[in-house]
Enzyme design. Structure first.
Site, PDB file in Angstrom:
ATOM      1  N   GLY A 112       0.819  -1.204   0.000  1.00  0.00           N
ATOM      2  CA  GLY A 112       0.000   0.000   0.000  1.00  0.00           C
ATOM      3  C   GLY A 112       0.855   1.258   0.000  1.00  0.00           C
ATOM      4  O   GLY A 112       2.072   1.216   0.164  1.00  0.00           O
ATOM      5  N   PHE A 113       0.204   2.378  -0.167  1.00  0.00           N
ATOM      6  CA  PHE A 113       0.861   3.684  -0.266  1.00  0.00           C
ATOM      7  C   PHE A 113       1.742   3.976   0.953  1.00  0.00           C
ATOM      8  O   PHE A 113       2.965   4.172   0.842  1.00  0.00           O
ATOM      9  CB  PHE A 113      -0.237   4.739  -0.457  1.00  0.00           C
ATOM     10  CG  PHE A 113       0.203   6.166  -0.359  1.00  0.00           C
ATOM     11  CD1 PHE A 113       1.400   6.593  -0.897  1.00  0.00           C
ATOM     12  CD2 PHE A 113      -0.616   7.112   0.271  1.00  0.00           C
ATOM     13  CE1 PHE A 113       1.790   7.931  -0.819  1.00  0.00           C
ATOM     14  CE2 PHE A 113      -0.246   8.439   0.340  1.00  0.00           C
ATOM     15  CZ  PHE A 113       0.959   8.851  -0.194  1.00  0.00           C
ATOM     16  N   ILE A 114       1.141   3.983   2.129  1.00  0.00           N
ATOM     17  CA  ILE A 114       1.882   4.332   3.336  1.00  0.00           C
ATOM     18  C   ILE A 114       2.810   3.194   3.751  1.00  0.00           C
ATOM     19  O   ILE A 114       3.966   3.423   4.145  1.00  0.00           O
ATOM     20  CB  ILE A 114       0.914   4.706   4.471  1.00  0.00           C
ATOM     21  CG1 ILE A 114       0.132   5.978   4.112  1.00  0.00           C
ATOM     22  CG2 ILE A 114       1.659   4.906   5.788  1.00  0.00           C
ATOM     23  CD1 ILE A 114      -1.041   6.270   5.018  1.00  0.00           C
TER      24      ILE A 114
ATOM     25  N   TYR B 145     -16.396   3.611   7.597  1.00  0.00           N
ATOM     26  CA  TYR B 145     -14.932   3.568   7.621  1.00  0.00           C
ATOM     27  C   TYR B 145     -14.404   4.177   8.920  1.00  0.00           C
ATOM     28  O   TYR B 145     -13.595   3.571   9.636  1.00  0.00           O
ATOM     29  CB  TYR B 145     -14.360   4.323   6.421  1.00  0.00           C
ATOM     30  CG  TYR B 145     -12.886   4.633   6.546  1.00  0.00           C
ATOM     31  CD1 TYR B 145     -11.937   3.613   6.515  1.00  0.00           C
ATOM     32  CD2 TYR B 145     -12.433   5.946   6.704  1.00  0.00           C
ATOM     33  CE1 TYR B 145     -10.587   3.895   6.640  1.00  0.00           C
ATOM     34  CE2 TYR B 145     -11.093   6.236   6.824  1.00  0.00           C
ATOM     35  CZ  TYR B 145     -10.174   5.206   6.794  1.00  0.00           C
ATOM     36  OH  TYR B 145      -8.828   5.482   6.926  1.00  0.00           O
TER      37      TYR B 145
ATOM     38  N   LYS C 219     -12.518   2.384  12.345  1.00  0.00           N
ATOM     39  CA  LYS C 219     -11.228   2.831  12.877  1.00  0.00           C
ATOM     40  C   LYS C 219     -11.334   3.227  14.352  1.00  0.00           C
ATOM     41  O   LYS C 219     -10.446   2.961  15.154  1.00  0.00           O
ATOM     42  CB  LYS C 219     -10.694   3.996  12.036  1.00  0.00           C
ATOM     43  CG  LYS C 219     -10.181   3.574  10.674  1.00  0.00           C
ATOM     44  CD  LYS C 219      -9.003   2.616  10.824  1.00  0.00           C
ATOM     45  CE  LYS C 219      -8.320   2.318   9.522  1.00  0.00           C
ATOM     46  NZ  LYS C 219      -7.123   1.467   9.715  1.00  0.00           N
TER      47      LYS C 219
END
Length: 337
Positions: free
Chosen positions: A11-13, A153, A157
């Site tokens: 993934g991006f991070i 979402y 979290k």
């Protein structure tokens, strides 16, 4: 050599964090589901680059597959776990809510079970600025009450934070949750605003601008973000003996070795200024399609990053214009435009 298991390394991070940790001399074990939420080729390329380092290993599997995740964790025995993998995206949670339950609730539970059994030195897990929901007092502070999430979402979290606290309390498991604020930069996700805006401007196709542009975001450059995570790895929380031991700025729980930390640029940027900076970098004006506020979205986010600085001595510092310049340069190179 200290070993770190990172979920979501394609993934991006996760890619950027793994790259930084490898540069800092850690061994990194990557676990990623390679889901098709967006172009899998981008994920595969990230893993290919990480695999050029002999201290990185890549493993493909879903968070919901406890047997596979558990077998990997027990074989590798990491010292630290950084849990970044999740079903991301505020808007997609309106279309496919079950994916968030499976990945973000069941998947996170599986990660915590592995951390508990391994008795890791530190469990770090990603949360989001969306957890602040309908809160209006800004900049957002980790000690605020957050009970008004506006999307599933964000709710998953926030649930992860509650789950993490319970495990920290029950098993004395040092746990840090970090809340991200609008992360952007090279190798980003195609569903994010900067990626969409850059693509639209360069192609001459309309870009959707919500709430008629009257939105503000605390844009955080990805290398600043992962530097914050890297430093937080060394700042494992300890259970306080009493409430009097907790500093006024600290979100440390009085009942567990657990805290929540904002990672943001502490700079509220108007969306239209963000668009204008992309236009300037691309050398052309956007075709703008002004839209009403989208369901579940919030008009503004803004981080109080005092706690991050107190714990690590670090403050994110990349300006939005510099971050956009680097992204557009990467985008032109990667897509050959």
């Amino acid at each position: 050599m200290k070993k770190i298991l990172i979920t979501g390394t394609a993934g991006f991070i996760g890619y950027h964090l793994a790259q930084l940790l490898l540069e800092d001399g850690f061994a990194v074990v990557g676990y990623d589901g390679m889901t098709d939420y967006y172009d899998v080729r981008l994920k595969e390329r990230r893993h290919q680059m990480l695999l050029q380092n002999q201290h990185f290993s890549a493993h493909v599997g879903m968070l919901e597959d406890f047997e596979k995740l558990h077998a990997l964790a027990m074989a590798e025995k990491p010292d630290v776990i950084v849990h970044l993998a999740a079903q991301a995206g505020v808007r997609y949670s309106l279309e496919n809510p079950r994916a968030y339950i499976d990945a973000n609730l069941v998947g996170t539970f599986n990660v915590m079970e592995c951390a508990r059994e391994l008795k890791v030195e530190h469990l770090l897990m990603a949360s989001t600025s969306s957890a602040y929901g309908a809160n209006e007092d800004m900049p957002f502070n980790e000690r605020e009450k957050c009970d008004t999430q506006l999307t599933l979402y964000a709710a998953t979290k926030k649930a992860n934070e509650a789950m993490g606290h319970s495990y920290a309390h029950l098993w004395n498991l040092p746990t840090t949750m970090f809340r991200f604020f609008t992360v952007y930069g090279p190798w980003g996700r195609p569903d994010m605003a900067l990626f969409k805006f850059t693509k639209g401007i360069l192609q001459g196709t309309p870009i959707d601008i919500y709430n008629n542009g009257e939105m503000y975001r605390d844009f955080t450059y990805v290398t600043d973000l992962v530097r914050g995570i890297r430093l937080l790895i060394d700042a494992a929380p300890e259970r306080p003996e009493s409430k009097d031991d907790i500093a006024p700025y600290d979100s440390l729980s009085p009942a567990a070795p657990f805290r929540v930390v904002n990672i943001g640029n502490s700079d509220k940027v108007r969306l239209m200024d963000f668009v204008e900076a992309i236009e300037a970098e691309c050398g052309r004006e956007a075709v703008k399609n002004f839209m009403p506020m989208q369901k579940g979205d919030v008009p503004a986010t803004w981080a109080d990053a005092t706690l991050l600085k107190e714990l690590t001595g670090y403050t994110p510092q990349t300006s939005v214009r510099e971050g956009i310049r680097r992204f557009v340069a990467w985008y032109r190179d990667y897509y050959e435009v």
